[in-house]
Structure formats: C-alpha cells, structure tokens
Design an enzyme around this catalytic site. Structure first.
Site, PDB file in Angstrom:
ATOM      1  N   TYR A 101       1.076  -1.361  -0.238  1.00  0.00           N
ATOM      2  CA  TYR A 101       0.144  -0.078   0.166  1.00  0.00           C
ATOM      3  C   TYR A 101       1.168   1.685   0.353  1.00  0.00           C
ATOM      4  CZ  TYR A 101      -0.083  -0.090   5.358  1.00  0.00           C
ATOM      5  OH  TYR A 101      -0.381  -0.059   7.349  1.00  0.00           O
ATOM      6  N   GLU A 102       0.505   2.351  -0.150  1.00  0.00           N
ATOM      7  CA  GLU A 102       0.358   3.381  -0.569  1.00  0.00           C
ATOM      8  C   GLU A 102       1.871   3.378  -1.584  1.00  0.00           C
ATOM      9  OE1 GLU A 102      -0.414   6.242   1.200  1.00  0.00           O
ATOM     10  OE2 GLU A 102      -1.929   5.127   2.013  1.00  0.00           O
TER      11      GLU A 102
END
Lengths: 596, 596
Positions: free
Chosen positions: B440-441
């Site tokens: 994620y990110e």
C-alpha cells in the site's frame, strides 16, 4: 478464483529431450512406461489435478479441518471424495512395488505427477504424501509380515500413514524425546507420550491410520541412541487384519496454522497405545531417516508446486489487468491503459519465477531419475553415483526450492497489488501454504547444515567432486559453441565461486566449526544456483539443437530467453554468497547473548 | 504471547549522539523539547506502546472488524478504549500546529514515537496514522475555513480521517478513476462512486470520519489532469460545526485480508454524498501527494516497527529454546541442550535483523530531522537541502524498509521452527501484517520507479550528488582512522557500485526507458544498502568516540560488532545489484506476453 494448468509440455521436454528419458528404458518399470505412456499418464494426471484437486484448494483453506468432541476429525467438504478419486485412479500406487499391489512404475513419474497434484492442492496431497513416506519406511525396515500386513492397504490408499517425531520440547534435536515404549512381553509395546505437528494425524478419509512413532524403550540409552520406531495403528487389527478395536491414540487438538488449513495438523496423544517395533531396537532414528529423505524431496517438490501455480496466476493477472502505459510507448492503444505485463518491474517478478521454476523442475526430475537408478539399476557403479547425487541434492532441493517457492508466492502476490492481499484472490493462500515448506521435514537451516556438515565431506567429497566435474566438463565441451558462450560463461563463473567457497570451507571449518555453520545457508544457496544454472545450460543446449534441426516452437525460444535471464539476473548472486561465506563466523558470533 | 519493549536507548543514542539532536535547538518546537524532555516523552510513549497498545495486538488479529447490516463497523474489543487513551495522552497532536490545538513538537519525536506504537499494534495505529495524513492535506491545501472546521477536531482525535484513492479498476494508475463530482451550485458537490481498500474507512472509534476523496468533476479532462480532491464527512456538519445528518457515504463491505485484521479495510460507496472541493479544481493529484509522501514515510516506519518486534521475539525464543549443542562444544552443559542462540544459522537471522533495524532507525530519524528542517528552518538553503534529502529518501525508506520488514518477520518466524507456523505464538501475524506495507501507499515497484524515473534526475541530480558527496566525504575524512577502515572500505565499495549503477542509468536509460524500469528495484535496494551502510559508519564512529572517551556500554560495543556484520554479510549484495542493473532490459523484456 485462481487458475491452474499442469505444465505437461515442459515436463516432457525436460524428461525426453534434456534428460534422455529413453536411456533409462533398461530399468524395471521404465519398460512399461515408454514416452507414449509417459505422456498419457501426465495428461491424465493433469486432468485430475486441474479438475478434481484444484477446485477444492480454496475450500480447504476456508473451511479447514474440524476436531469434534470425541476426538474425530472432519476434513473440508469434498476432500474425501477427491481423495477417493485419487487413490482409485491409481495415483497412490503408481511407483509402489507390484508385489504389494502397486504399479511398479518409475519414481520419476510419481514425482512429475506429484508436482501437478501439489500445485493444485498442497494440503490435500499431504494425506497421500505422508502415506508414501510411511510405506517407504515399512518396506525398508519392516519384517515380511509387517509389509504384508500394512503395505497393500496403504498402497491402495484405504489406509493412510503418518510420521510422529516432534514433541513440544523437541523438534530438530530428537535426542530429547520422551515418548515411552514399555514391552508387554507378548511382542508388542505400550506407547505413551505426546507428539505435536502431526500432519494428517487424524481425519475421515481412510479406514485406518498407520502411525509411525519414535519412542524410547524403557531403559534405553539417553539421546538419539536410545530411540526406536514403532507402528501404531489407529484401530488395532483383528485376526483377519481388519481394523477393529480403537487403539490408545487420539487427536488432542488441531493446530491453528498460518496455512495448509485443509490438512489436519494434530497434537497426538498416546496413552498405552499398542505399538510394534519396526527395525532394530534403538535403531529408530536410522529407520526414520528413510522416510525423511523421501519426504524432503517431496517438500522440495511442494516448493516448486506452489511457485508454479503462483506464477501462473501472476501471469494471468498481468495480462488482464490494465494500468499505466509502457515506458516505450502504448502497447494496447485501443485500451485506456496497457496490461501491466508491459512494465519491466512486473516482468522482473515473472521472469524470476519462470527462470527458477523451469530449472527447479529439471533439477527435481534429474534427481528423481537418480532415485530410480538407486532403486533398480543392476549396475553397482551407476547406483553409487546416483546415491551420491541424491544425498548431495536432497538438502539443496529441499532448502533452495522451498525458500524460492515462498519468495515466488510473495512475488506473485505483489503482482496483484492490493488485490493480492485480499483472501478471495487466493494469492495469500499460496504465501501462507508455501511458508510451511521452509520449516517442516527439517527447517532449511538444518538442510544447510546437513549439506555442509555431512554431505560435503562424505566419502572424501566424492559426490561434490563428481558434480563439479560434470558441470565443468559441460562448460568445457561447449566452449567452442558461440551460441552457448553466455551460458557457459555464467555457469563457469558460478562454479568458480562455488569451488572457491568449498575450498574456503575445507581450509577454515575444521579448526573452527562455527565457520561451517556461519557459511551453511549461503553455501546451500550458492550450490543451488550453480545446480539450477547447469540445468539451464542443458535446457538451452537442447533447445538450440531442436531449433537448429528446424523444430521451432515457442517453448524452445522461451528457453533461450529465460536461460539468458537466469544468467543475467540470478547467477550474479553467487559472488555475494561467496563474499559472505569468506567473511567467516567472527562478526556473526561475537555478541554475547545478552547483547541482543 | 509475543513480548515488546520499546528500544528507547537506541533511539536516544541515534538522535542525541549520532545525529546531533541539540544542533536543531534553534528550530521551533525543538526548544520545547530538549534532550531531557525528549527522553521523558519517549519513556512515556514506551509505556503506552508496551502496556496499552501491545496487549491488544493478538486480540485485533483474532477478532478483526465486523460490519453490521446497517453498514456500521465495530472494531476489536478494547481498541476504542486504547485509542481514547492514545489521543487523550496527546499522542495524536504531538507534532501538529499549536494554532489548531496541537503541541507543535518536532515531527522527529512523532516519528520516534510512531515506531514504538506501530511495533506494538500496527493495525490499531493505522486509525490515527491515516488521520495524520488527512490533516496534512487539509493544512496544505485547505482554505482557512476548512482548516478551522476540520483540523482541531482531528488533532484532538475525536474525528479521524481517510484517504480515498483506489477504485476496483484503478490503483496505481489514478488517471482511470471514475468517481464523479457534480456541482450543486451552492459551493458543494455531489460525489458518487465506489472506492476500495479504504483503511479505517468506517469504525466506532470517532464521532466523525473525514474522508478525503479523489473524484472527477463533470466535464473535467480525462486522465490525471481531471482529478480533484474533496472533503466528504461521514456525518454532515450542522450550523455549529458538529456532526449531524448522515452523509451519502457508507461502508459496503469489509475486505477479508491476509493481515492487519484489526484495521477495517472498507469498500466505500458514495451515493450523492455531499463533498467540498479542497485545493484547486483538477489539482487533486497534487493535493493527494502531500498526504502520500507523509504516508510513505509512515509505511517505511511500519516496516521497521514489525521488523523490530519480530526480532525481539526471535531473540527471546532463541535464548529460551534449547535444542542441540553448539558446534564449538556445549555452552550450557547443565541443560540437556544449548539455547539455540548458540547456533550460527540462528545468529545469522538475528544479526541480519539487528543490523538492518538499527541502521533503518537511524535513516528514518535522520530523514525525520530533515522533515523538521523543511517545515520550520529559517535558512532557505538548509530547507532546500532537506527537501532534496526527503524527496530522495522517501521511496528508498518506503521500499527498502518494508521489503526488509517483511523478510525479517519471515526470518523471525523461522527461528521459531514449527512453532512459528502456529498462530498462537504471534509470529505468523507479524508476517501477515508486514506483508501489506510492501503493497500500500504505492507498491514497492512504484517506489523504485519514483526513485529512478523522478527523484534521480530532479534538479539535475542535485539530491543524489549531495548524498554521494556526503558519503564520499565521510569515507575520506576517516581514511586515516584505522579503527574505521573496515567500515569506510565497505561503504566506499558500496558507494562505488551505486555510482557505477547511476552512471549506467544515465548512459542507458534515456535512449531506452525500459532499461530504467528493469533496473529500478535493484537500484532502490542498492541505494538503500549504501544509505544504511553510511548510517552504520556514523553509528560506529560515534560508538568508537564514546568508548575512547571511557564511556563503555554494551550498546556501544554492540554497534561495533553489528556494524561489522553489516559490512561482512549485507554490504556485499551491492555487487549483485550492479551486475543485474548493468545487464539491461533485454532478457527481461524479450519474451512475448503469450510465451509466459
């Protein structure tokens, strides 16, 4: 829902074209399984793996196994029916001896089939897998009567088997084990104690379960010298050899594990259970090793299996998912974005998996052929060479292919991005399932120690010297072949690093054993890279010959590119391994335990 | 049950002794937090992490979050109370601006505290963590009224925030997004669409949830140029600014994930929800990047956090579990076997984790100090240098520390053998939780592209040249210091490989962009190794100076050994990275998609 398609064409290429399957036709079993038969068997195995085993893989993960209050265990819905199809189809008995109801076909075919089945459903395949190991131990160490009593039913698959080694306080160090065996005076023993992590320990798929149990006979010496192996059936056999009264063994609980939920991993409680000595008194560890070597190759195969199915799903997703544009300009201008397989970093993941899977398959099948030679070749020298090969390669295959199998499951999951983290896509299951293969049947650190501490020096280093010579000769023979140059150069560089590391060990490990331990995992992986690289050399050479003979096929072209990728991107790791090994144990061991 | 003890002494060593924390005393915020205050804050943070957050970590994993039929979400038992203690203790507001109710302390302290809290309970810490990102976006892009409306409540933590980017068909490629925003004519917009993977999307811990949502205003251009950012509160605010009527946004389902079960990862459905534009129309991506950079450093921190707690538990187990004997003779002859920490291969795992964790902590804190400089230094040149540093290091910290964090969780699990695979020991949770940080990110492949494709060439390569010079100067300055030789030699070798790789990219990536893509992940890790190695150089030098000054302490001795281990066993990987990078994209890209 994950997909799976058994890589039959690749198996056939490796067996027939690279490894010269037909050259083994003189061995028993191979005569009944010529190339046509081989192809037919693999085709049918593919069908069973894809259509019977694979659809139950997610089900098994989601449902897991349930232990009921009475100690009985229910496997996931559909597992029993699939297992029945498996054993009725003769997959259990494939390479088992004809005199006990087996088909007597090559172990090599059993291995090739095993890859497909474990890709399709690793947790389900562990039930028959453990049974194979138990059969092997009974065949080698059992009396004729024991063989007649247990092996036919296990070959048929109506009974399954287990291996009972680990106890709460002892795993690797079996010398610590406490399970007791008290002679009854009538030829049997009463077994008492607790075993943990028992795969397929109890379940509803078989009429009886034959537990092979390590225990210490009353008064036996301490440590590993006082351990004996026992047969403990779940149901005692009646006068006709049929399951009768329940024995004093039961599943106390099912472990809640990270993965392989479809397999029942049991805490087994033995309470004055009736057991029968198998093999020599206090010779249990040696008897168990028969099961363990076979099992270790099987676990290496699981590493490949999960890696292969994870790879296939990553490929499918990378072709279908559109996101961003190729750095070299749109490749699918008709779509709003390109399929992510155009992106180099996605390719990197896919090529890594492909390059190691295909070489791993070749290494496994090569080793499986050696297993057949050890079993049935009339040529003593050939048997010895094959035994050397197997002894050397078993820890490498187990350690390297399971480490890689896990890494690849993680890579494949990464290709899915956020979707890979969601259970419904099945990529998480591959990661969670693959994880156990690095641990069980001897954690990979133990495999590395087995390699460095035992296998390397065995018979004056004969096995390793034979391997070095074969790889060196291959490079030498192909020196004049320009097409082969990038490959022989890469292999040779790897071999040089491996030989330098071996030399370093010879010079530094005797005086200071910690140097061997500190080097072990790097050495195992270094060895694995050279073995896999050598497989690439042989595959590429075969593919080049096919192409030169006018037989163009995408499979052959693929071998050239993938082999090149291996040399470009994977083989360079050998120098880091060598540098680490040569740094010795000092900085690794210098800290006091309290300083951590 | 896993243990956890916040590594306060190491944080203080890095901040005070290595990075010269007191030199920043002229910056706002630092004046209020001198060394004594710093130590007091970290001590109190340790207490909260160890005693409030950590005991709920397994609970969160086991219970997960539950969505009810009305769309409301319940977090695991105890989470709300722990979160209340967290925000009431002022941990939420630590480094937020005083004018909105924050304490205005350095971001560096917030980061140091964040490590402990995420080690103790990563899933729980994501609720305040996402809120920090949302606050940052509002502070940078919001109007004064928006700031006054939302930031004080979020600083207090009674409202939390989210980031809504991903849709089912678009993650990395936000240009594809479809969520629509229709102007109402009264200054607000009606937002409709579906967002997925929304961390902390709904829950029962806050009085309101402030969603920041990317959407396309009707008629806006296609692609990334037509995306705007909106504030969409879960409950519309009444005339007094208090939560009133429910807005048209709800949690459609909770994802069943591999890990971080304690965090509610929601599918969020927007159905004519009232939203307010924040920042410029069609400037949404830029506004979102403010949140993303902060979030990426936070995710890198999570990598370190999980790595640290996994390491601590592996150490505890390795000291306690007895199995086998040391290769150099029994170390605990009074026991039946030695603790497994005597075995080199166990040490290898522990030392790998320790060597990267301690350098990772230093790299993070160094970068956090630069963040404080960018925020509040009156010196423009210093701000520019600090901004360069942060831009360069953000993808490296995110990509490298999360890859390593996951690897280390796996290593720590391996130390536990079979017990590591059983959920009750908690090691599996660390692996499953750590896995998301690589995704994620911005998946780590995207971080690598950001580094190679953007950060490297930015401002004519100014950031990277500054870094090269600093590291090169360090080696040069310590050339005459014999004690430093093994360290400067290792760093210099790594720096040479990194510079060679950089040169290769400059020469080969312009004409053929796939060469950059093919190199990216290796380049990111190569850069990371040099940055971590440089941190070791600085830590070792500081430790040597302390020891020379008569201040002996196990911490300083440990730095010398662990730094040496880094140079012996980890730094050698740089050459493999360079070899891979220099092989270019050819073998990686040559296969047709159909050939996979």
């Amino acid at each position: 829902m994950p997909i799976y398609k058994a890589p039959v064409a690749d198996t056939l290429f490796v067996l027939n074209d690279v490894l010269g399957y037909e050259r083994y036709a003189n061995l028993p079993g191979f005569a009944d399984a010529g190339p046509d038969m081989l192809e037919a068997i693999l085709g049918e195995a593919a069908r069973v793996a894809e259509n019977v085993m694979h659809p139950l893989n997610r089900v098994g993960d989601e449902q897991g196994c349930v232990r009921h209050e009475d100690g009985s265990v229910t496997t996931p819905k559909g597992f029993k029916e699939a297992y029945d199809q498996y054993r009725e189809g003769g997959w259990m008995s494939l390479s088992l001896p004809a005199e006990f109801g087996g088909q007597g076909l090559p172990y090599t075919i059993h291995s090739a089939v095993g890859e497909y089945m474990s890709s399709a459903n690793m947790a389900l395949m562990m039930y028959p897998g453990l049974t194979q190991g138990a059969i092997a131990a009974i065949l080698v160490h059992g009396t004729d009567e024991q063989k007649q009593t247990y092996v036919p039913k296990m070959t048929e698959g109506v009974w399954t088997g287990t291996m009972n080694l680990t106890e709460p306080h002892c795993g690797t160090d079996l010398g610590l084990l406490r399970t007791r065996a008290v002679p009854t005076g009538t030829g049997s023993y009463k077994i008492s104690g607790q075993k943990i992590f028992i795969s397929a320990g109890d379940h509803d798929m078989a009429e009886n379960i034959i537990h092979l149990v390590l225990a210490r006979i009353e008064g036996a010496p301490e440590g590993t010298k006082g351990i004996s192996l026992f047969i403990v059936p779940k149901f005692k056999l009646d006068a006709d050899g049929n399951p009768g009264e329940k024995n004093g063994v039961s599943c106390g609980s099912i472990e809640e594990k990270m993965g392989i939920h479809g397999n029942s991993t049991c805490v087994m409680n033995y309470d004055d259970a009736e057991g029968f000595l198998i093999g020599a008194e206090n010779g249990g560890l040696r008897a168990m090793f028969v099961m363990m070597n076979e099992a270790r190759l099987g676990v290496g195969l699981q590493g490949l299996s999960i890696s292969e199915i994870a790879y296939q799903n990553a490929v499918a997703y990378a072709k279908e998912r559109i996101q961003g544009r190729s750095l070299s300009g749109p490749k699918a201008p008709e779509l709003k974005a390109d399929p992510i397989i155009v992106h180099p970093d996605i390719r990197r993941n896919l090529m890594n998996m492909k390059a190691i899977n295909e070489a791993g398959r070749a290494l496994l099948l090569w080793t499986a052929l050696q297993a057949d030679v050890t079993r049935s070749s009339p040529d003593e020298a050939a048997r010895q060479t094959a035994e050397d090969h197997m002894g050397l390669m078993t820890p490498i295959i187990k350690g390297v292919l399971t480490d890689k199998g896990f890494d690849h499951a993680v890579m494949a999951q990464q290709v899915f991005g956020g979707h890979g983290y969601i259970e419904e896509h099945g990529m998480s299951q591959f990661v969670r399932d693959a994880r156990i293969a690095m641990i069980y049947e001897g954690a990979n650190g133990i495999q590395a120690l087995d390699l460095v501490g035992r296998k390397l020096a065995m018979n004056g280093g004969r096995a390793v010297q034979t391997f070095f010579k074969e790889v060196g000769d291959f490079c030498e023979e192909n020196r004049a072949n320009e097409q082969m140059a990038p490959f022989t150069k890469g292999i040779k560089k790897g071999l040089n690093d491996l030989q330098a590391a071996t030399m370093w060990l010879m010079q530094n490990a005797m005086a200071k054993p910690d140097n061997a331990g500190a080097a072990s995992t790097d050495y195992m992986h270094l060895f694995g890279l050279v073995a896999l690289g050598y497989m690439w050399g042989r595959m590429v050479k075969t593919a080049q010959e096919k192409i030169a003979a006018g037989e163009t096929a995408p499979l052959y072209e693929g071998k050239l590119v993938t082999g090149r990728y291996f040399m470009d991107r994977i083989m360079p790791e050998t120098s880091a391994h060598l540098a680490r090994i040569s740094s010795g144990a000092d900085s690794m061991m210098a800290l006091d335990a309290e300083a951590f």
